[in-house]
Design a protein around this motif. Sequence first.
Motif, PDB file in Angstrom:
ATOM      1  N   ARG A  41       0.835  -1.213   0.000  1.00 30.30           N
ATOM      2  CA  ARG A  41       0.000   0.000   0.000  1.00 30.30           C
ATOM      3  C   ARG A  41       0.860   1.250   0.000  1.00 30.30           C
ATOM      4  O   ARG A  41       0.505   2.255  -0.617  1.00 30.30           O
ATOM      5  CB  ARG A  41      -0.980  -0.027   1.173  1.00 30.30           C
ATOM      6  N   SER A  97      -6.246  -5.286  -6.212  1.00 34.68           N
ATOM      7  CA  SER A  97      -7.645  -5.044  -5.823  1.00 34.68           C
ATOM      8  C   SER A  97      -7.824  -5.070  -4.310  1.00 34.68           C
ATOM      9  O   SER A  97      -8.530  -4.236  -3.745  1.00 34.68           O
ATOM     10  CB  SER A  97      -8.574  -6.083  -6.463  1.00 34.68           C
ATOM     11  N   THR A  98      -7.186  -6.031  -3.661  1.00 38.82           N
ATOM     12  CA  THR A  98      -7.280  -6.148  -2.200  1.00 38.82           C
ATOM     13  C   THR A  98      -6.727  -4.899  -1.520  1.00 38.82           C
ATOM     14  O   THR A  98      -7.359  -4.346  -0.602  1.00 38.82           O
ATOM     15  CB  THR A  98      -6.527  -7.407  -1.719  1.00 38.82           C
ATOM     16  N   HIS A  99      -5.570  -4.443  -1.954  1.00 37.92           N
ATOM     17  CA  HIS A  99      -4.963  -3.258  -1.340  1.00 37.92           C
ATOM     18  C   HIS A  99      -5.745  -1.992  -1.680  1.00 37.92           C
ATOM     19  O   HIS A  99      -5.902  -1.105  -0.824  1.00 37.92           O
ATOM     20  CB  HIS A  99      -3.495  -3.129  -1.740  1.00 37.92           C
ATOM     21  N   LEU A 100      -6.261  -1.905  -2.886  1.00 41.78           N
ATOM     22  CA  LEU A 100      -7.083  -0.745  -3.251  1.00 41.78           C
ATOM     23  C   LEU A 100      -8.342  -0.677  -2.396  1.00 41.78           C
ATOM     24  O   LEU A 100      -8.763   0.407  -1.990  1.00 41.78           O
ATOM     25  CB  LEU A 100      -7.461  -0.789  -4.737  1.00 41.78           C
ATOM     26  N   ARG A 101      -8.945  -1.821  -2.111  1.00 40.01           N
ATOM     27  CA  ARG A 101     -10.158  -1.850  -1.279  1.00 40.01           C
ATOM     28  C   ARG A 101      -9.871  -1.285   0.099  1.00 40.01           C
ATOM     29  O   ARG A 101     -10.643  -0.485   0.629  1.00 40.01           O
ATOM     30  CB  ARG A 101     -10.688  -3.284  -1.181  1.00 40.01           C
ATOM     31  N   LYS A 102      -8.751  -1.669   0.678  1.00 38.89           N
ATOM     32  CA  LYS A 102      -8.373  -1.168   2.012  1.00 38.89           C
ATOM     33  C   LYS A 102      -8.169   0.346   1.974  1.00 38.89           C
ATOM     34  O   LYS A 102      -8.640   1.069   2.859  1.00 38.89           O
ATOM     35  CB  LYS A 102      -7.093  -1.880   2.469  1.00 38.89           C
ATOM     36  N   GLU A 141      -9.431   2.405  -0.296  1.00 42.38           N
ATOM     37  CA  GLU A 141     -10.725   3.011  -0.617  1.00 42.38           C
ATOM     38  C   GLU A 141     -11.608   3.087   0.635  1.00 42.38           C
ATOM     39  O   GLU A 141     -12.260   4.104   0.883  1.00 42.38           O
ATOM     40  CB  GLU A 141     -11.410   2.200  -1.714  1.00 42.38           C
ATOM     41  N   ASP A 142     -11.591   2.027   1.434  1.00 38.33           N
ATOM     42  CA  ASP A 142     -12.368   2.016   2.683  1.00 38.33           C
ATOM     43  C   ASP A 142     -11.909   3.123   3.632  1.00 38.33           C
ATOM     44  O   ASP A 142     -12.711   3.666   4.390  1.00 38.33           O
ATOM     45  CB  ASP A 142     -12.270   0.652   3.381  1.00 38.33           C
ATOM     46  N   VAL A 198     -11.855   4.977  -6.720  1.00 40.72           N
ATOM     47  CA  VAL A 198     -11.835   4.030  -7.826  1.00 40.72           C
ATOM     48  C   VAL A 198     -13.043   4.331  -8.695  1.00 40.72           C
ATOM     49  O   VAL A 198     -14.176   4.323  -8.207  1.00 40.72           O
ATOM     50  CB  VAL A 198     -11.858   2.571  -7.317  1.00 40.72           C
ATOM     51  N   THR A 226     -11.230   0.792 -15.412  1.00 42.14           N
ATOM     52  CA  THR A 226     -11.154   1.205 -14.014  1.00 42.14           C
ATOM     53  C   THR A 226      -9.984   2.162 -13.854  1.00 42.14           C
ATOM     54  O   THR A 226      -8.880   1.889 -14.332  1.00 42.14           O
ATOM     55  CB  THR A 226     -10.967  -0.021 -13.099  1.00 42.14           C
TER      56      THR A 226
END
Length: 100
Positions: free
Chosen positions: A14, A47-52, A54-55, A61, A72
Amino acid sequence: MPEALDPVIHAPARLRLVATLAALPAGDELSFPKLRKLLEMTAGNLSTHLRKLEDAGYVAVTKTHEGRTPATYVALTPRGRRAFDDYTEALDALLKGAGS
């Protein structure tokens, strides 16, 4: 004593991701495939790191279509840019031994 390093940014993948996006002018974005290639990450890992991120409100995104093809894009939010600036300041202070 310097502020604690932001654990959301501090994870190596990240940190690389946020640093890459922070190098862009504010408001600019990168396509997911270009970001994946730059960071040499798998799509799932990215995707996993982007979700964290983004949260936490650090990245935006945007999913769209270019013709019939899904696309995207990822951008650092103003909050993410501030968090990265705070992170780098805290890291700098830690490395200089501030608060020792």
